[in-house]
Design an enzyme around this catalytic site. Structure first.
Site, short mmCIF file in Angstrom:
data_model
loop_
_atom_site.label_atom_id
_atom_site.label_comp_id
_atom_site.label_asym_id
_atom_site.label_seq_id
_atom_site.Cartn_x
_atom_site.Cartn_y
_atom_site.Cartn_z
N GLU A 29 38.91 51.05 34.96
CA GLU A 29 39.79 49.87 35.01
C GLU A 29 39.67 49.18 36.37
OE1 GLU A 29 43.54 51.79 34.21
OE2 GLU A 29 42.78 52.59 32.33
N SER A 59 42.74 52.02 28.77
CA SER A 59 42.53 52.93 27.64
C SER A 59 41.87 54.18 28.19
CB SER A 59 41.60 52.27 26.60
OG SER A 59 42.12 51.07 26.10
N GLU A 60 42.66 55.05 28.81
CA GLU A 60 42.05 56.19 29.50
C GLU A 60 41.29 57.11 28.55
OE1 GLU A 60 45.04 55.05 30.43
OE2 GLU A 60 44.71 54.57 32.54
N PHE A 83 44.55 56.45 38.90
CA PHE A 83 45.39 57.41 39.62
C PHE A 83 45.28 58.76 38.92
CE2 PHE A 83 47.20 53.44 40.98
CZ PHE A 83 47.80 53.66 42.20
N ASP A 85 47.35 60.97 38.40
CA ASP A 85 48.49 61.22 37.49
C ASP A 85 48.12 60.79 36.06
OD1 ASP A 85 50.93 61.10 39.84
OD2 ASP A 85 49.11 59.94 40.20
N HIS A 129 52.60 58.11 40.61
CA HIS A 129 51.37 57.61 41.23
C HIS A 129 51.05 58.34 42.53
CE1 HIS A 129 52.25 54.31 38.48
NE2 HIS A 129 51.05 53.81 38.70
#
Lengths: 324, 353
Positions: A29, A59-60, A83, A85, A129
């Site tokens: 991203e 869209s991980e 990140f 997280d 984060h």
């Protein structure tokens, strides 16, 4: 030798490998046009073009799935998860898919993916984060885990991770982005599974990782003023783990401390404490001591976040108390 | 609001198969191709029946998810795919693996957990994979493999090949986030991938229509991603084959992804632990009457094949399944040397020095 910032070293290391392997691609991203939210991929779009440096939607799962599918069919991939997280959003692919595929296919499948991700606190971003989640990945069989602390290690360990045929999670620390260091000219390639003694000493071994390395070094300087000569080990990779470096050092100093940014329970230092207690027990003059973030979600407020993450003061105090 | 009657699945209105034209004589498929489709369905049917028998004999351990009743889908796509194309499947993947030409013996041996299994016994029924046959894996946590299929398709683009990736999944998968991420991604990157939903009307034990916002769980979502709505009779190998040729040609020629919903029926329960009693009896009976294989058999007779031709195909397949069974039973149980191998590319599992 050139002086580079940690963030510039990321782009420098990726560029070195993309020049070497014309098939290497990356996706994530905001990594192409924007150069990354931490500016770690600046210039790569211009250098290597939109087919090799690709922006994705938020869209991980699609990002890591695409990385895995391409890698298993012969195209090595660097995927960015903005990140660390957010690894939780796509952890199925990290923990259940790429980590297990070689084993559960009887050795048929190779997944040469590097998942780069910004890890750790110090930016006052709050609990979603800022976490230090390297221990999440360390506990998964089949994943290699890397977390450099200097610009030259960023370049060399990125190269080693990209050339490794197994999946690697590469943690870049947010609070180190602006730090600077010398990076050798020409191709830089390092080795996974090798810790570095970054300060030699004889009274205590302090094992640290990523952002905790400069803090451990500063603490060692302060301890020296009080006559305590600490050895500092930068682990650099959690898997493979360089236990020889730790055990050799502890045999010399007879005391072991870990400085960990991850929350306490099942943090990486717990495994090191266990190994040292088991394999260097008779060389120890006292218990192994872990200095960690407490077992809490990380708070946002500057004052609270600074209390949570191990500080130079806390390292100095803890080592002194335990050596007295 | 909770409605107890809705939860009494066995007494709800049955979902019956749509009446279809049994002729299909003018699809332009020649008899030789149809005999191949018949043989493929026979292989899948007889293999799955044998796998079930071996489970009853306690030779197949763990779980297994059979494709009995759904053979026309993998047969039709298998026949339409090129040798270097890629397949991704779910835990219900025996049929999709065999459809790529993976030999029966190692697949059966894998179900039995033997060293001569496809995965040396380390993956089992739910993870059948044969990289050399383009069978890029069976994935047992639904959703993720749609995103991986995108990656394989992307890789074909990068390498400049015209390989196509076909990804199979069930109706239940259409309600997980990765399905939607994968479709959007495939469309924006214009990937040569075909997503095939095998809608067998049940998400494991629950009727799919009770838990999905639209009647056709895949096809009715296609428009959200700018894709055409494609529904095919998943019990008709000819219909599946023709659709497969069409969408694969589209992908191969660089015209992007497709989403196909093949409506079919699982003749048994979800897994070996499930007798499937939640299904209305008349629904099961109606779908059994639409079993793809007897239906195809009758069609072939009408089109000029002889009972003798078909019997010889059946017998040849039966012999192959017997041989595979013997091969599997003769395999030894994997030894300790396999326990710690192949975590890493160096063949080992060391995480420390």
């Amino acid at each position: 030798m050139a002086e580079l910032s940690y963030r510039d070293a990321v782009a420098h290391g990726i560029a070195q490998e993309m020049r070497r392997d014309p098939q290497l691609v990356m996706l994530g991203e905001d990594i192409a046009g924007a150069g990354g939210v931490f500016k770690t991929t600046v210039g790569l779009l211009d250098q290597f073009g939109p087919d090799r440096v690709r922006d994705t939607p938020i869209s991980e799962q699609a990002i890591l799935g695409a990385a895995m599918g391409a890698a298993m069919t012969g195209v090595p991939v660097i995927a960015e998860i903005m990140f660390s997280d957010f690894l939780a959003v796509c952890f199925d692919i990290v923990a259940n898919e790429m980590a297990k595929s070689r084993y559960m296919t009887g050795g048929q499948m190779s997944v040469p993916v590097v998942v780069r991700t910004a890890n750790g606190g110090g930016s006052r971003f709050g609990a979603q984060h800022s976490q230090s989640v390297e221990n999440w990945c360390m506990m998964i069989p089949g994943l290699k885990v890397v977390a450099p602390s200097t610009p030259s290690d960023v370049v060399g360990l990125l190269a080693a991770s990209i050339r490794d045929p197994d999946p690697v999670v590469f943690f870049e620390h947010k609070s180190l982005m602006a730090s600077k260091g010398e990076v050798p000219d020409g191709e830089v390639i390092d080795e996974l599974g090798k810790a570095k003694i970054v300060r030699e000493g004889s009274d205590a071994t302090i094992v640290a990782l990523a952002y905790m390395v400069p803090r451990a070094l500063e603490a060692a300087d302060r301890l020296a003023e009080d006559g305590i000569d600490a050895e500092v080990i930068d682990l650099r990779t959690l898997v493979p783990l360089d236990t020889n470096a730790i055990l050799t050092s502890v045999t010399k100093t007879s005391r072991a401390f870990t400085v960990e940014e991850n929350p306490r329970l099942c943090g990486w230092g717990a495994e090191i404490a266990s190994i040292v207690a088991h394999e260097a027990f008779w060389d120890l003059d006292g218990p192994v001591v872990r200095i960690t973030t407490p077992h809490i979600p990380l708070p946002a407020a500057e004052a609270l976040e600074d209390m949570a993450i191990p500080s130079v003061d806390r390292i100095v105090t803890t080592v002194k108390e335990n050596l007295d | 609001m909770f409605d107890p009657e809705l939860m009494d699945y066995a007494n709800r209105d049955p979902r019956l198969p749509e009446p279809v034209d049994q002729g299909n004589a003018d699809l332009g498929i020649d008899l030789e191709q149809r005999l191949d489709l018949y043989e493929r369905q026979q292989v899948l049917r007889q293999f799955e029946k044998r796998a079930y028998d071996m489970f009853l004999q306690n030779l197949v351990k763990g779980t297994s998810h059979l494709s009995l009743g759904m053979e026309a889908v993998s047969a039709g796509f298998g026949a339409a795919m090129r040798q270097d194309d890629y397949t991704f499947a779910t835990y219900r993947g025996h049929a999709h693996t065999l459809s790529r030409g993976v030999p029966l013996g190692p697949v059966m041996a894998e179900l039995l957990g033997r060293e001569n299994g496809l995965l040396k016994g380390k993956g089992g029924s739910m993870h059948l994979t044969s990289v050399e046959h383009g069978m890029m894996g069976s994935y047992a946590i639904i959703g993720a493999h749609l995103t991986m299929a995108n990656g394989a398709a992307w890789s074909s683009q990068i390498r400049g090949t015209d390989q196509v990736t076909v990804c199979f999944f069930g109706d239940g998968t259409t309600n997980i986030g990765a399905f939607h991420e994968a479709l959007n991604f495939a469309v924006i990157w214009d990937l040569p991938v075909v997503f095939v939903c095998e809608n067998n009307l049940y998400m494991e034990y629950t009727p799919i229509d009770l838990i999905t916002a639209v009647p056709n769980p895949a096809a009715d979502r296609a428009s959200a991603y700018g894709l055409p709505r494609i529904i095919v009779d998943g019990n008709d190998a000819d219909a599946v084959y023709m659709t497969a040729l069409d969408v694969i040609a589209k992908a191969r020629s660089g015209r992007g992804p497709s989403l196909v919903e093949a409506v079919t029926y699982r003749e048994q329960g979800h897994s070996r632990a499930d007798p499937g009693k939640y299904r209305p009896k008349d629904e099961v009976a109606a779908w059994k009457a639409r079993d793809p294989i007897p239906m195809y058999h009758q069609r072939l007779l009408k089109l000029g094949a002889s009972e003798g031709d078909l019997a010889s195909i059946q017998q040849d397949v039966a012999r192959r399944v017997d041989e595979a069974t013997e091969f599997a039973k003769a395999g030894r149980h994997p030894g300790e040397e396999h326990l710690m191998s192949d975590v890493w590319a160096d063949g080992g599992s060391a995480w420390r020095n």
